[in-house]
Motif scaffolding. Structure first.
Motif, PDB file in Angstrom:
ATOM      1  N   HIS A 173       0.613  -1.601   0.205  1.00 47.39           N
ATOM      2  CA  HIS A 173      -0.006  -0.199  -0.375  1.00 47.39           C
ATOM      3  C   HIS A 173       0.329   1.395  -0.039  1.00 47.39           C
ATOM      4  CE1 HIS A 173      -3.250   2.742   1.511  1.00 47.39           C
ATOM      5  NE2 HIS A 173      -2.230   3.438   1.594  1.00 47.39           N
ATOM      6  N   GLU A 174       1.588   0.821   1.419  1.00 47.36           N
ATOM      7  CA  GLU A 174       2.954   2.829   1.000  1.00 47.36           C
ATOM      8  C   GLU A 174       3.457   2.377  -0.164  1.00 47.36           C
ATOM      9  OE1 GLU A 174       2.571   4.390   3.275  1.00 47.36           O
ATOM     10  OE2 GLU A 174       0.780   3.290   4.419  1.00 47.36           O
TER      11      GLU A 174
ATOM     12  N   HIS B 258       1.624   4.405  -3.449  1.00 48.75           N
ATOM     13  CA  HIS B 258       1.603   5.417  -3.452  1.00 48.75           C
ATOM     14  C   HIS B 258       2.749   6.906  -4.205  1.00 48.75           C
ATOM     15  CE1 HIS B 258      -1.809   5.714  -0.748  1.00 48.75           C
ATOM     16  NE2 HIS B 258      -1.715   6.043   0.843  1.00 48.75           N
TER      17      HIS B 258
ATOM     18  N   GLU C  83      -5.957   6.725  -1.584  1.00 46.39           N
ATOM     19  CA  GLU C  83      -5.626   5.804  -0.649  1.00 46.39           C
ATOM     20  C   GLU C  83      -6.768   4.189  -1.429  1.00 46.39           C
ATOM     21  OE1 GLU C  83      -3.885   5.648   1.537  1.00 46.39           O
ATOM     22  OE2 GLU C  83      -3.825   8.091   1.729  1.00 46.39           O
TER      23      GLU C  83
ATOM     24  N   TYR D 292     -10.756   3.066   2.916  1.00 45.59           N
ATOM     25  CA  TYR D 292      -9.371   1.763   3.016  1.00 45.59           C
ATOM     26  C   TYR D 292     -10.577   0.681   1.773  1.00 45.59           C
ATOM     27  CZ  TYR D 292      -6.267   4.515   4.230  1.00 45.59           C
ATOM     28  OH  TYR D 292      -5.553   5.992   4.646  1.00 45.59           O
TER      29      TYR D 292
END
Ligand SMILES: [Zn+2]
Length: 652
Positions: free
Chosen positions: A276-277, A280, A299, A358
């Motif tokens: 997920h991070e 980004h 997100e 999310y």
């Protein structure tokens, strides 16, 4: 804003910074004042223009407001379409850092949201130049290649000028333990993508595994959506003293908490966290958001891409992630629109924001796959990245690309699933008749717009095995016929939960939450029998445990019987806790470990010391990170402890 030249000195011990920031911007004709934002706890010494004239400014009188109005010495000429101005701000102080940001002896994280520099648009793409003064032995990065090449400066003085424009002015800094600065390891991959991954985390013995995970995730995302825009990627240990998996992604780096590092690679422990991070880096760092309301493209998208990554690497984790989202994203009453985007952070509690943006947002992405097909979703994302990298974009921009690629009007989809809060009911009915070997049925869609259409998967279980079919729904009722061999023993609608819709698990979960909501108050009032009654109702609300809440409810019952000194019943409930599991591995481990703690205590009270030790040792053997999670239970609300501590004491 086009350019920042920032000279900043930090005194981390007292959370202090002193800065001189030159901001170059383009102002339109007629402008006589410019509104900036700057952390309200920073004291401005002066603001000057390019001619060295001191400028008047007003700070907002509203408490905590970062607003700052700077009056130009003379208005920009009305006929000047776009005039370049450079304003220099001198300021210092201990900024108020309420979010993830920190300045202390263990490190510094200043995100754009900290407003540590004068900002007009926190996500603007600007040219930047930095001179950064830190204590000796500290290291800093903004994630750029220029910072990576500057490397470790033992003096603590850093000067670098990133070659690329960046959508962020976030900085991360930390004291190194090795005088050589070798805490930051560079992993050079001998083949494959061209970037290099640095792991900056002194206490981790073997950061190589983490580096390799990062590398694999970057590679997967790059081949799916387009080239990773930087030559370097740093993963930095941060958030000192904070528990849980916490992360922050900025161009070229991600800051992660100690627990996130410890949990990386442990099955079921925030396995979506790192992908997920890293997702980004593409969205919303390279394609920034036009407005807060476009947060579905940040997100929700990162969560969806994390799920896609898990589907390739850890199918069980991917399935549990979806099961949790199908259950929890419809738990809150009333539901909020995904289209509130990042505004949800300011409007709602974290669990509502998480469930909406999310979890539900991720399910909306998966649902889009059933409407236009996964290949078209991928093609749309590639096109979106190609078209908007280095710029901002909106949900409307993405919708247009989806419509171009699918050659369909998708207004209904975006209005219904992102703008609205309705969720469809989808049912499958078998119909009588049909030739031998033919199954007749219909799919009924309720509470959806007339244009609703999706590909619904149907799994037919027969005496000769299970076969998957898919049916494209058209109207509220879509009849279908399928050829089957053998006797049909059952039919499962949407077996992989591809469509965001009401499920029995989501409904049961809502009912159970309602019952369980009163538990805390009853227990505080020592109405244990009434509390047990409530847990009984909660169990009855989901006899098949479709929502996978039974473990948690049994645990509550075990504790209540324990408080009533009904130890036989308590032992039975805790015994069930050991057999059951939830959709969330840390919770499963936590409840099992604590069930062992309570069982050991009961055995000890009964005088069965050997049995108590055996329970404690069985608890220790669970050997999962959740055993180190600090908790308090209502029976001793003042006592913060971990299962590991309790079990070790009981094992003696
Ligand atoms: Zn995120």
């Amino acid at each position: 804003v086009e350019r920042y030249e920032i000279d900043v000195a930090f005194e981390p011990e007292r959370g202090f910074l002193r800065a001189k920031a030159a901001v170059t911007l383009r102002a339109s004709g007629g402008t006589d004042a410019i509104e900036f934002e700057l952390n309200p706890a920073l004291t401005i010494q002066e603001i000057t223009d390019a001619q060295g004239r001191k400028l008047a400014f007003d700070r907002s009188r509203r408490l905590g407001s970062p607003r700052l109005l700077v009056r130009l010495a003379e208005p920009v000429a009305a006929d000047a379409a776009d005039q370049s101005l450079t304003l220099t701000f001198v300021y210092e102080g201990v900024p108020q850092l309420p979010g993830l940001d920190y300045i202390n002896k263990d490190g510094i994280l200043l995100r754009d949201e900290a407003r540590w520099y004068p900002a007009l648009d926190l996500a603007a793409f600007t040219e930047n130049g930095y001179v950064i003064h830190l204590p000796t032995g500290w290291q800093v990065t903004d994630g750029s290649e220029a910072a990576a090449k500057t490397g470790f400066q033992p003096s603590g003085l850093y000067a670098f000028r990133p070659a690329r424009r960046s959508s962020s002015r976030s900085l991360v800094a930390f004291p190194t333990r090795e005088p050589s600065g070798k805490d930051c390891l560079l992993l050079r991959m001998s083949h494959g993508p061209e970037y290099e991954v640095m792991a900056c985390m002194p206490w981790v013995q073997q950061p190589q595994r983490l580096q390799e995970d990062v590398h694999r995730i970057l590679g997967a995302l790059e081949s799916a959506f387009g080239k990773y825009p930087s030559r370097y990627f740093s993963i930095v240990l941060g958030f000192p003293g904070q528990r849980g998996a916490i992360g922050y992604s900025a161009p070229g780096f991600v800051v992660v908490s100690e627990d996130a590092v410890k949990w990386q690679g442990v099955r079921g422990y925030s396995s979506e966290f790192l992908p997920h991070e890293i997702a980004h880096q593409w969205f919303p760092i390279e394609v920034t958001l036009a407005r807060q309301e476009d947060g579905w493209l940040a997100e929700s998208l990162a969560e969806y891409l994390a799920w896609r990554y898990l589907q390739e690497t850890s199918l069980l984790d991917a399935k549990k992630m979806v099961a949790r989202a199908m259950r929890d994203s419809l738990a809150h009453e009333p539901l909020r629109p995904v289209g509130l985007g990042l505004r949800l952070f300011g409007l709602e509690e974290w669990d509502v924001t998480y469930a909406t943006l999310y979890q539900r947002g991720m399910l909306v992405w998966r649902t889009l796959e059933t409407v236009i097909g996964r290949q078209r979703v991928d093609a749309a994302l590639r096109e979106y990245y190609k078209r908007f990298a280095g710029r901002s974009a909106s949900v409307a921009n993405f919708r247009k690309i989806c419509e171009e690629i699918s050659e369909r009007d998708l207004g209904w989809f975006f209005d219904y699933y992102i703008g609205g809060t309705r969720t469809p009911e989808i049912e499958l009915h078998r119909l009588p008749g049909g030739a031998p070997g033919e199954l007749l049925g219909e799919i009924v869609v309720r509470d959806a717009p007339p244009e609703f259409t999706a590909r619904v998967e149907v799994r037919i279980h027969t005496t000769t095995g299970a076969v998957d079919h898919s049916v494209a729904t058209r109207d509220a009722v879509t009849p279908f016929s399928l050829n089957v061999s053998g006797q049909v023993t059952g039919i499962t609608l949407d077996p992989d939960a591809r469509i965001l819709r009401w499920t029995e698990a989501a409904r049961s979960n809502r009912r159970q939450r309602q019952w369980m909501a009163s538990l805390g108050a009853l227990e505080r009032a020592r109405q244990f029998t009434e509390a047990l009654e409530v847990t009984q109702r909660a169990l009855e609300a989901d006899p098949q445990d479709l929502a996978a809440n039974e473990q948690q409810i049994r645990f509550a019952r075990g504790r209540l019987y324990d408080r009533l000194r009904q130890y036989t019943r308590a032992m039975q409930e805790f015994g069930r806790v050991l057999e059951l599991s939830s959709h969330d591995q840390p919770s499963t481990d936590l409840f099992r470990a604590w069930a062992r703690v309570y069982r050991a205590r009961i055995e000890r009270r009964r005088g069965n010391m050997a049995a108590a030790q055996a329970e404690a040792n069985a608890g220790i053997a669970i050997n999962a990170p959740a055993l180190d999670t600090e908790v308090t239970w209502p029976d001793s609300p003042e006592k913060k402890t971990t299962a590991a501590q309790e079990l070790r004491a009981l094992a003696k």
